[in-house]
Scaffold this motif. Structure first.
Motif, short mmCIF file in Angstrom:
data_model
loop_
_atom_site.label_atom_id
_atom_site.label_comp_id
_atom_site.label_asym_id
_atom_site.label_seq_id
_atom_site.Cartn_x
_atom_site.Cartn_y
_atom_site.Cartn_z
N PHE A 64 16.08 -0.14 -1.92
CA PHE A 64 15.20 0.76 -2.66
C PHE A 64 14.55 1.78 -1.73
CE2 PHE A 64 15.44 -3.04 -5.30
CZ PHE A 64 15.71 -2.49 -6.55
N VAL A 65 14.19 1.32 -0.53
CA VAL A 65 13.62 2.25 0.45
C VAL A 65 14.67 3.29 0.86
CG1 VAL A 65 12.58 2.45 2.73
CG2 VAL A 65 12.00 0.51 1.27
N LEU A 116 10.34 1.97 8.09
CA LEU A 116 9.45 2.06 6.94
C LEU A 116 9.42 0.75 6.17
CD1 LEU A 116 7.60 3.74 5.15
CD2 LEU A 116 9.63 4.58 3.94
N TRP A 117 10.59 0.13 6.03
CA TRP A 117 10.69 -1.15 5.32
C TRP A 117 9.90 -2.23 6.04
CZ3 TRP A 117 14.36 -5.45 6.33
CH2 TRP A 117 14.39 -6.38 5.29
N LEU A 118 10.06 -2.31 7.36
CA LEU A 118 9.31 -3.31 8.13
C LEU A 118 7.81 -3.05 8.07
CD1 LEU A 118 11.61 -3.69 11.27
CD2 LEU A 118 11.37 -5.27 9.36
N SER A 119 7.44 -1.79 8.08
CA SER A 119 6.02 -1.46 7.99
C SER A 119 5.44 -1.90 6.65
CB SER A 119 5.82 0.04 8.18
OG SER A 119 6.29 0.45 9.44
N LEU A 120 6.21 -1.69 5.60
CA LEU A 120 5.75 -2.12 4.28
C LEU A 120 5.61 -3.64 4.20
CD1 LEU A 120 7.81 0.26 1.96
CD2 LEU A 120 5.36 0.33 2.40
N ILE A 121 6.56 -4.35 4.82
CA ILE A 121 6.50 -5.82 4.82
C ILE A 121 5.25 -6.30 5.54
CG2 ILE A 121 7.59 -7.90 5.74
CD1 ILE A 121 10.29 -6.58 5.21
N LEU A 122 4.98 -5.72 6.71
CA LEU A 122 3.79 -6.12 7.46
C LEU A 122 2.53 -5.80 6.70
CD1 LEU A 122 4.84 -5.01 11.08
CD2 LEU A 122 4.75 -7.34 10.16
N ALA A 123 2.52 -4.66 6.03
CA ALA A 123 1.34 -4.29 5.24
C ALA A 123 1.13 -5.26 4.08
CB ALA A 123 1.48 -2.86 4.73
N LEU A 124 2.23 -5.61 3.39
CA LEU A 124 2.13 -6.55 2.27
C LEU A 124 1.67 -7.92 2.75
CD1 LEU A 124 5.34 -5.63 0.22
CD2 LEU A 124 2.97 -5.20 -0.44
#
Length: 771
Positions: A64-65, A116-124
């Motif tokens: 999706f990203v 970006l995907w890893l950043s979103l995972i860490l943020a979540l």
């Protein structure tokens, strides 16, 4: 022997014509199938690691990203946020002219998507950890949920995902906080106030103030440093110093037991009950390995662990997915393979193997029958004997089989259960049998030992260091329900299924036990029997009422029972005592337990008032106080684990604290624990009311005290397990059991005296389930 023949994959002989090679295709096929099963498990574990690693996102979310970035590219925007241009600027001119711009775009897109995907995972994950750090919902009144908690519930549901694996939440759980020294000392002084005279309380207050102003803050700094570095500042020290470094017997003192159904025995065929029980346990292990168990409100832990001993301290060893179990029957030890060519044997096949063991007429080897007594006695002699006589040769091979087995099975030659002319005495003997048996027919070092009795009754004995009771209770609930309702039995009481007749029989273990080892076995057995004979166990079901009637009074069932125990103890001994109630801290990463000091000013005031007259208001205050103490223990604001860790730090620094020394030496004359019922959906008590669990229990903690375990079953029953020591003339388990029953009835009578007014009173805080 048949098993030896099956173990040989090929044979060869040298002849004048050359080498004559003979292959066993059946053995090679089994090797192939076992390898396939092993690789399937590896792939499954790798898949689970990937899924857990990106939780609360999913691996497919990367697509999706990527699609989103591609969409921005087609909209004439730079998805790399200037990365492509910078790459081109730093390329030499000759490469810049020949460099494939499309390749740069593709590589840059992949890098940007992944980052970006890893950043979103860490943020979540960070957001999920913040949400799981919110505990205020536990302190709200039942039926009066704040808007903050409602928003918290909504966000938690959104971030938790629909299908988390068993360990998905582990990395998102917050770390256990270190309470302030002053807060812990204040709560401690409050907890001991009803137990001390004015002069004793002033002395203890002076000791606490001196500790806070001098040594306390210094120890606290080291403890906070550990909390920053370690996942949990308590659990590793608790496991090592409380469980693994003790040199006394773990039988009775540490191990605990779980019992079968109260009224029902699914089959009277011993081998059949063993077949279904072993199968259910292995099915549970398969679910744990695949992480198919739904994460509960308290994160689970793997039960696959075994205890190996060293001279100075015991250590926990975790073995990978053993394919056999160790079996003890009439003084002999066996290895029973439960997999064949990568296939889990059916319950009927395991029953067939168990029956072969029961029918085996061979006698025990010299010293073999009572070998298990080494695990029941003191730890130092067992460690020395192990090092000298079980570190090589046939003894080491046989000991390795026992320790690397999935679990231990005892085929007991006695009958147990409630039925008979003396149901009360039979239950007491049943409990003692599970707690210590004959002191040599269990392997107390194993993570747990399953006991199958001659009449088909079952139970277990669990070693404490690797897991607390809720973990084992979850396992045992699944086992009992799967045995009775899923696997089932034929009309004549045997397991269902077919038997592959080519199965090799179980392997009898061999031992070479010299006279000095036999002497130590006798010494360890003497120590263990003295300890076992001193234990006074009493098990009784309380059927007058249960949590259904208690909840109608807007009272927490646990608080009701704990206050009843305070009343019972006061009537039994004429005084109050330091009371231990186990509370879980699994809201935090690697959390285990904390102590709820159930004897409070409020509970003592109620007990004294009850002996003199009306006291409903005081009970409400005592109940609310107990619930608040329980919540504080669960949310990391307990007393005893913090003081314990401060004491450990002081020992490492080589400094003495009179305050800590006195606190840590205080005896728990009343040690209590509730066995939780965690999977009520597995038991249909409406259609099968007789399939109620007896729960489990443990030995007394103090020589002059009581150990009390209880399980709240359904709406109308509470089962109690009381233990004490015969050597103490002031304790009696049966007398205390009677006091408990009377205290429950008396408190219910007080609260029910004015039912209309009590039902219109203010809502009392209740425990809520984690969402």
């Amino acid at each position: 022997m048949a098993e030896a023949h099956q173990a040989v994959a090929f044979q060869f002989t040298i002849t004048p014509e050359g080498i004559d090679l003979q292959l066993s295709y059946q053995a090679l096929n089994q090797i192939y199938l076992s390898g396939v099963r092993s690789w399937k498990k590896r792939v499954s574990r790798m898949r689970n690691r990937v899924i857990k690693g990106v939780y609360p996102a999913s691996p497919s979310s990367w697509l999706f990203v990527a699609i989103g970035i591609l969409a921005t590219m087609y909209m004439q925007s730079d998805p790399s946020m200037g990365l492509i241009a910078k790459i081109q600027q730093h390329l030499p001119l000759r490469y810049r002219l020949t460099f494939d711009l499309q390749s740069v775009v593709v590589v840059a897109l992949k890098v940007v998507c992944t980052l970006l995907w890893l950043s979103l995972i860490l943020a979540l994950r960070f957001c999920l950890k913040l949400l799981l750090s919110y505990h205020q919902w536990m302190f709200e009144q039942h039926g009066r949920v704040s808007n903050t908690t409602k928003v918290w519930v909504t966000l938690l549901r959104l971030l938790s995902g629909r299908k988390p694996l068993l360990y998905s939440y582990q990395t998102s759980l917050p770390h256990l906080p270190v309470p302030a020294v002053r807060d812990t000392l204040t709560r401690y002084l409050e907890s001991v106030r009803p137990l001390l005279t004015d002069l004793e309380y002033k002395r203890m207050t002076d000791l606490a103030n001196e500790f806070e102003s001098s040594l306390g803050n210094r120890l606290q700094r080291y403890l906070k440093l550990k909390a920053l570095w370690a996942t949990n500042y308590v659990s590793d020290w608790w496991e090592e110093y409380i469980y693994l470094r003790g040199r006394g017997p773990i039988m009775v003192n540490s191990n605990y037991y779980g019992m079968d159904f109260l009224y029902v025995t699914p089959t009277s065929v011993q081998a059949a009950r063993a077949g279904n029980t072993i199968t259910a346990l292995l099915l549970y292990r398969r679910m744990v390995n695949r992480e198919e168990l739904t994460p509960s409100r308290v994160p689970g832990t793997s039960w696959r662990s075994d205890l190996a001993l060293l001279l100075s301290t015991d250590v926990l060893q975790h073995w990978q997915d053993s394919e056999f179990v160790a079996v003890y029957s009439r003084g002999r030890y066996y290895r029973l393979w439960v997999y064949r060519a990568g296939r889990l044997l059916s319950a009927r096949e395991i029953e067939h193997q168990i029956q072969w063991i029961l029918d085996d007429p061979s006698p025990p080897l010299p010293g073999e029958e009572k070998l298990g007594a080494l695990t029941a006695g003191d730890r130092v002699p067992w460690a020395q004997i192990r090092k000298e006589h079980f570190s090589s040769g046939v003894n080491k091979r046989s000991l390795d089989i026992i320790e690397k087995a999935a679990f231990f099975v005892t085929l007991d030659d006695e009958a147990q259960g409630m039925k008979g002319d003396d149901p009360t005495g039979n239950l007491d003997r049943y409990a003692k049998s599970l707690l210590h048996g004959k002191c040599y027919d269990r392997w107390f070092d194993k993570s747990f030992s399953i006991v199958i009795y001659k009449n088909g009754k079952s139970g277990l004995n669990a070693e404490h260091s690797w897991a607390d009771a809720p973990t084992v209770a979850h396992l045992w609930e699944y086992t009992l329900a799967t045995d009775a309702f899923q696997l089932g039995y034929t009309e004549d009481g045997h397991c269902k299924g077919e038997v592959e007749r080519s199965l090799p029989p179980p392997h009898r273990l061999s031992w070479e036990i010299p006279s000095e080892v036999q002497d130590q076995i006798f010494s360890s057995l003497t120590v263990a029997k003295a300890l076992a004979d001193d234990v006074d166990c009493h098990v009784f079901p309380f059927r007058d009422f249960g949590k259904g009637k208690i909840k109608k009074l807007r009272v927490s069932p646990d608080a009701f029972i704990q206050i009843s125990l305070q009343l019972a103890y006061f009537r039994d001994r004429g005084s109050f005592c330091l009371t231990y109630e186990a509370s879980m801290t699994r809201l935090f990463r690697e959390g285990r337990t904390e102590t709820v000091r159930s004897c409070s000013n409020q509970s003592c005031a109620f007990v004294k008032a009850l002996e003199g007259g009306e006291c409903k208001r005081l009970f409400r205050q005592a109940s609310e106080k107990h619930q608040n103490l329980y919540r504080m223990a669960m949310t990391g604001a307990g007393i005893d684990r913090h003081l314990f860790c401060l004491y450990v730090v002081s020992k490492y620094l080589g400094v003495d604290s009179p305050f800590l020394k006195e606190v840590l030496s205080e005896p728990w004359c009343l040690s209590t624990s509730q066995t939780p019922v965690q999977q009520m959906e597995l038991f249909d008590l409406k259609n099968h009311p007789d399939f109620v669990s007896l729960g489990g229990g443990f030995g007394p903690v103090a020589d002059d005290g009581y150990g009390v375990s209880y399980i709240i079953v359904g709406e109308d029953m509470i089962n109690f397990h009381v233990s004490s020591k015969h050597s103490c003339g002031e304790t009696d388990s049966h007398r205390f059991g009677a006091q408990i029953a009377k205290a429950l009835q008396d408190i219910m009578a007080v609260l029910s005296a004015d039912t209309p007014s009590s039902s219109k009173g203010p809502a009392q805080p209740q425990s809520k389930k984690l969402l």
